[in-house]
Design an enzyme around this catalytic site. Structure first.
Site, short mmCIF file in Angstrom:
data_model
loop_
_atom_site.label_atom_id
_atom_site.label_comp_id
_atom_site.label_asym_id
_atom_site.label_seq_id
_atom_site.Cartn_x
_atom_site.Cartn_y
_atom_site.Cartn_z
N LYS A 135 0.86 -1.18 0.00
CA LYS A 135 0.00 0.00 0.00
C LYS A 135 0.90 1.23 0.00
O LYS A 135 1.59 1.52 0.99
CB LYS A 135 -0.91 -0.02 1.23
CG LYS A 135 -1.95 -1.12 1.15
CD LYS A 135 -2.92 -0.85 0.01
CE LYS A 135 -3.63 -2.08 -0.49
NZ LYS A 135 -4.39 -1.84 -1.73
N LYS A 189 -13.01 -7.12 -8.75
CA LYS A 189 -13.59 -7.22 -7.40
C LYS A 189 -15.08 -7.52 -7.56
O LYS A 189 -15.79 -6.78 -8.23
CB LYS A 189 -13.39 -5.93 -6.63
CG LYS A 189 -11.92 -5.65 -6.28
CD LYS A 189 -11.79 -4.42 -5.42
CE LYS A 189 -10.51 -4.44 -4.61
NZ LYS A 189 -9.38 -3.81 -5.27
MG MG Z 1 -6.02 -2.04 -5.70
#
Ligand code: MG
Length: 367
Positions: free
Chosen positions: A165, A265
């Site tokens: 991240k 997703k």
């Molecule tokens: Mg991502």
């Protein structure tokens, strides 16, 4: 088979690591998860789950799932849940947009179709490819040395793919990518996911700063146009996630040569039905996929396993075992990671049994 009742459960999923941090100082400590149960007149139930990554990752939030299901439920009572194309048409006619709201219902219908036919969802989605599905581990944003240490730990658990991240200060992010790539071997995959956190000048500095490293760049900036600009300025392999929210976005991005890999997703696109459509198109177009969801517990992890396991291996860049990130179980029978891999269950439907002890009583019932 007819939908008799829709029950909605709410469950908090605390994170094992305490906090999950990404771009712009955003973080989540406890996930607000919704489980949808569809009861049929045959006495069989199907289950789905929706778990947004807080209220500020995608245009989705926990209570929104429950409000949306309340809106949709009256349109669905009496419909045949195994006619999933019709179910999706009913939902899209009754409520424009809000794909994440529809995802749990669609997932529960796939669970029911599997139970009715006696087949695992994986088989219904095209059949199983390979023995297991390789997983990636998302590494929460911290200081470079701490992130490298986390990777070393997760690598000992069998993971070979890691998603950092980033999306913070460009100098810090360059240091994060160098520090983590340094400890990885050839064949191990490193992704730097900015989660829309950089402006173009910041993204340009980072991609230059890591130009010699074996690293994938994911979703550097907020808009598709900004990402495309950065894509054209770097030779690093490129992943789009937040901007690929449906079929139209995928087709446009493919036409522009805007990415090499997408993150698919399930709730972002509206459920397993629409995710399968995008999955199949990606296979035809030559685009590899990270197959996952925005977040989830055991039921979403099972759904990911079925969708990923039914995807040809070359196109399966990685998948995610969300149930290993959280401390509370929503169901039993869900895939458990073994040596950085998981597999779809071979019993009918999603192969899960809801954990009613942790789910408690429904907070809403529609019939
Ligand atoms: Mg991502």
């Amino acid at each position: 088979m007819q939908i008799k009742t829709i029950n909605v459960y709410q469950i908090d999923l605390p994170l094992k690591e305490g906090r999950y941090s990404w771009a712009d100082g955003k973080y989540v400590e406890v996930f607000d998860c919704t489980v949808v149960e569809i009861e049929t007149d045959d006495g069989v139930s199907g289950y789905g789950e929706v778990c947004p990554l807080g209220p500020f990752y995608l245009p989705a939030y926990g209570p929104g799932v429950r409000t949306g299901v309340a809106e949709l439920a009256p349109h669905l009572i009496g419909a045949d849940p195994t006619e999933i194309g019709k179910i999706n048409l009913i939902m899209d006619t009754a409520l424009l947009g809000h794909p994440y709201v529809k995802s749990g219902i669609d997932m529960a219908c796939w669970d029911l179709l599997g139970k009715k036919t006696g087949l695992p969802v994986c088989d219904l989605l095209g059949g199983r490819h390979g023995d297991t599905v390789a997983l990636y581990r998302a590494i929460s944003q911290e200081a470079p040395d701490k992130m490298a240490k986390k990777i070393a730990g997760y690598r000992d658990e069998g993971y070979t793919k890691f998603q950092l991240k980033v999306g913070g200060d460009p100098d810090d992010d360059i240091a994060r990518i160098w520090a983590t790539r340094e400890i990885l071997d050839r064949g191990e995959v490193l992704i730097a996911d900015a989660n829309t956190g950089w402006l173009m000048h910041e993204a340009a500095r980072v991609v230059d700063g890591v130009a010699k490293l074996d690293v994938y760049i994911e979703q550097p900036c907020k808009s598709y146009e900004e990402c495309l600009t950065i894509r054209r300025r770097t030779a690093r392999p490129f992943i789009l996630d937040e901007n690929i929210d449906g079929l139209q976005a995928l087709l446009r991005a493919h036409g522009d040569g805007a990415m090499d890999v997408i993150n698919l997703k399930i709730s972002k696109v509206g459920g397993i039905t629409k995710a399968r459509q995008i999955r199949d198109l990606c296979v035809s177009l030559g685009i590899a996929m990270n197959i996952e969801d925005s977040w989830g517990g055991d039921i979403i992890t099972a759904a990911i396993a079925h969708l990923a396991h039914s995807t040809p291996e070359r196109f399966r860049f990685a998948a995610t075992d969300f149930n290993s990130y959280v401390t509370v179980q929503t169901a039993t029978g869900s895939p458990k990671r073994e040596n950085g891999q998981m597999k779809a269950d071979d019993t009918p439907g999603l192969g899960i049994v809801p954990d009613l002890g942790s789910l408690g009583s429904p907070i809403a019932t529609y019939s």
